[in-house]
Design an enzyme around this catalytic site. Structure first.
Site, mmCIF file in Angstrom:
data_model
loop_
_atom_site.group_PDB
_atom_site.id
_atom_site.type_symbol
_atom_site.label_atom_id
_atom_site.label_comp_id
_atom_site.label_asym_id
_atom_site.label_seq_id
_atom_site.Cartn_x
_atom_site.Cartn_y
_atom_site.Cartn_z
ATOM 1 C CB SER A 1 -0.877 0.008 1.250
ATOM 2 O OG SER A 1 -1.339 1.330 1.482
ATOM 3 C CG HIS B 1 -3.946 -1.506 -1.405
ATOM 4 N ND1 HIS B 1 -5.086 -2.225 -1.692
ATOM 5 C CD2 HIS B 1 -4.280 -0.700 -0.370
ATOM 6 C CE1 HIS B 1 -6.055 -1.876 -0.862
ATOM 7 N NE2 HIS B 1 -5.596 -0.931 -0.052
ATOM 8 C CG ASP C 1 -4.956 2.526 1.008
ATOM 9 O OD1 ASP C 1 -5.974 1.811 0.955
ATOM 10 O OD2 ASP C 1 -3.856 2.133 1.424
ATOM 11 C CG MET D 1 -7.909 7.312 2.899
ATOM 12 S SD MET D 1 -6.982 7.227 4.436
ATOM 13 C CE MET D 1 -6.331 5.560 4.350
ATOM 14 C CG HIS E 1 -9.198 0.436 -0.103
ATOM 15 N ND1 HIS E 1 -8.568 0.174 1.099
ATOM 16 C CD2 HIS E 1 -10.523 0.536 0.190
ATOM 17 C CE1 HIS E 1 -9.465 0.114 2.063
ATOM 18 N NE2 HIS E 1 -10.656 0.341 1.547
ATOM 19 C CG MET F 1 -11.110 3.628 2.496
ATOM 20 S SD MET F 1 -9.521 3.516 3.345
ATOM 21 C CE MET F 1 -8.419 3.567 1.937
ATOM 22 C CG MET G 1 -11.490 -2.667 5.621
ATOM 23 S SD MET G 1 -10.017 -2.238 4.661
ATOM 24 C CE MET G 1 -9.019 -1.354 5.867
ATOM 25 N N GLY H 1 -8.681 4.227 7.404
ATOM 26 C CA GLY H 1 -8.349 5.636 7.619
ATOM 27 C C GLY H 1 -6.865 5.901 7.810
ATOM 28 N N GLY I 1 -2.672 4.129 8.099
ATOM 29 C CA GLY I 1 -1.721 3.022 8.040
ATOM 30 C C GLY I 1 -1.150 2.784 9.429
ATOM 31 N N GLY I 2 -0.458 1.683 9.585
ATOM 32 C CA GLY I 2 0.279 1.421 10.816
ATOM 33 C C GLY I 2 -0.558 1.040 12.012
ATOM 34 C CG ASP J 1 -6.153 -2.755 3.473
ATOM 35 O OD1 ASP J 1 -5.057 -2.534 4.028
ATOM 36 O OD2 ASP J 1 -6.763 -1.903 2.797
ATOM 37 N N GLY J 2 -4.797 -4.295 6.461
ATOM 38 C CA GLY J 2 -4.636 -3.631 7.751
ATOM 39 C C GLY J 2 -3.809 -4.440 8.724
ATOM 40 N N GLY K 1 1.192 -2.071 4.102
ATOM 41 C CA GLY K 1 1.718 -0.719 3.926
ATOM 42 C C GLY K 1 2.976 -0.512 4.739
HETATM 43 C C1 DX5 Z 1 -6.093 1.606 5.877
HETATM 44 C C2 DX5 Z 1 -5.695 1.350 4.444
HETATM 45 C C3 DX5 Z 1 -4.629 0.339 4.318
HETATM 46 C C4 DX5 Z 1 -3.318 0.762 4.921
HETATM 47 C C5 DX5 Z 1 -2.676 -0.453 5.478
HETATM 48 O O1 DX5 Z 1 -7.248 2.350 5.911
HETATM 49 O O2 DX5 Z 1 -6.797 0.903 3.692
HETATM 50 O O3 DX5 Z 1 -4.444 -0.071 2.969
HETATM 51 O O4 DX5 Z 1 -2.421 1.350 4.024
HETATM 52 O O5 DX5 Z 1 -1.548 -0.065 6.170
HETATM 53 P P1 DX5 Z 1 -0.805 -1.048 7.175
HETATM 54 O O6 DX5 Z 1 -0.370 -2.224 6.388
HETATM 55 O O7 DX5 Z 1 0.299 -0.229 7.691
HETATM 56 O O8 DX5 Z 1 -1.836 -1.413 8.230
HETATM 57 ZN ZN ZN Z 2 -6.414 -0.073 1.708
#
Ligand code: DX5
Ligand code: ZN
Length: 220
Positions: free
Chosen positions: A8, A33, A35, A37, A66, A68, A137, A142, A144-145, A175-176, A197
């Site tokens: 991601s 991927h 993202d 938002m 993706h 959001m 999910m 919303g 990463g990390g 994802d996540g 990510g």
């Molecule tokens: C979160 C995103 C994910 C995010 C995952 O809302 O949709 O794609 O980048 O990040 P990690 O792998 O760090 O949880």
């Molecule tokens: Zn995502």
């Protein structure tokens, strides 16, 4: 089972995105991927079709978009034009889920439906046959990390049963919070496509992480 790893870009260096996607492609990624938002459906704000189109010539890998965002439909043609291969959206963000799925397909992309940790699997009841991808999910969308929510594992397993019963080639993505040390758990539950990510872009050697993930998937 074919496993796919989808870094991601949310955790990439946004000042050097072209270089970053080339680096993960070289490191063995299967998809990119992307993202999106909107500071409305989710509290964070990222990038749109302009950045997707700018990245497109940098890699040959499919772009896994993706969304959001709410509403969804207005952005579908723009992302299709920007080179998206897969476009996934959240059912809560669309007034007419079936219409959005059809719209994505009409624009030549593969439709995916995304289930938040609290979104029931029943939203697949009348949609699964029309999908190319189900994204579960394992964090609330919303940021990463975040920490992987292990209680989604039985949900992944149930989604796998539904997909197998449908007898269609539908990818099951998670994802996540995916890292090398929990990717096998998600695979054993039934996922075949793994978004990561921070685990990849937060590391110094992207190839080493992807190789580590693949070696753990190899023994599932
Ligand atoms: C979160 C995103 C994910 C995010 C995952 O809302 O949709 O794609 O980048 O990040 P990690 O792998 O760090 O949880
Ligand atoms: Zn995502």
């Amino acid at each position: 089972m074919t496993f796919r790893i989808a870094p991601s870009i949310l955790s990439a260096d946004f000042a050097r995105l072209g270089e970053e996607v080339r680096a993960v492609a070289k490191a063995g990624a299967d998809l990119i991927h992307f993202d999106v938002m909107d500071n409305h459906y989710v509290p964070n704000l990222t990038v749109g079709p302009l950045v997707c189109a700018a990245l497109r010539p940098h890699v040959e890998l499919p772009l896994d978009v993706h969304l959001m965002v709410k509403p969804v439909d207005g952005l579908v043609p723009a992302f299709a034009k920007a080179g998206a291969s897969i476009i996934s959206f959240h059912p809560e963000a669309s007034e007419h889920v079936d219409r959005t799925i059809a719209l994505i397909r009409e624009h030549g992309c593969k439709p995916g439906l995304v289930l938040n940790p609290a979104t029931p699997l029943s939203c697949l009841d009348h949609t699964l046959e029309g999908l190319d991808l189900v994204l579960i999910m394992s964090v609330n969308p919303g940021f990463g990390g975040q920490q992987f929510i292990a209680s989604v594992l039985p949900k992944i397993a149930e989604a796998r049963r539904r997909i197998d019963a449908a007898r269609k080639d539908i990818w099951l993505e998670v994802d996540g919070g995916i890292k090398a040390d929990n990717i096998a758990q998600a695979a054993r539950a039934g996922a075949d496509t793994f978004v990561a990510g921070s685990a990849i872009f937060g590391a110094r050697d992207y190839g080493a992480v992807i190789r580590d993930m693949r070696s753990r998937l190899a023994v599932v």
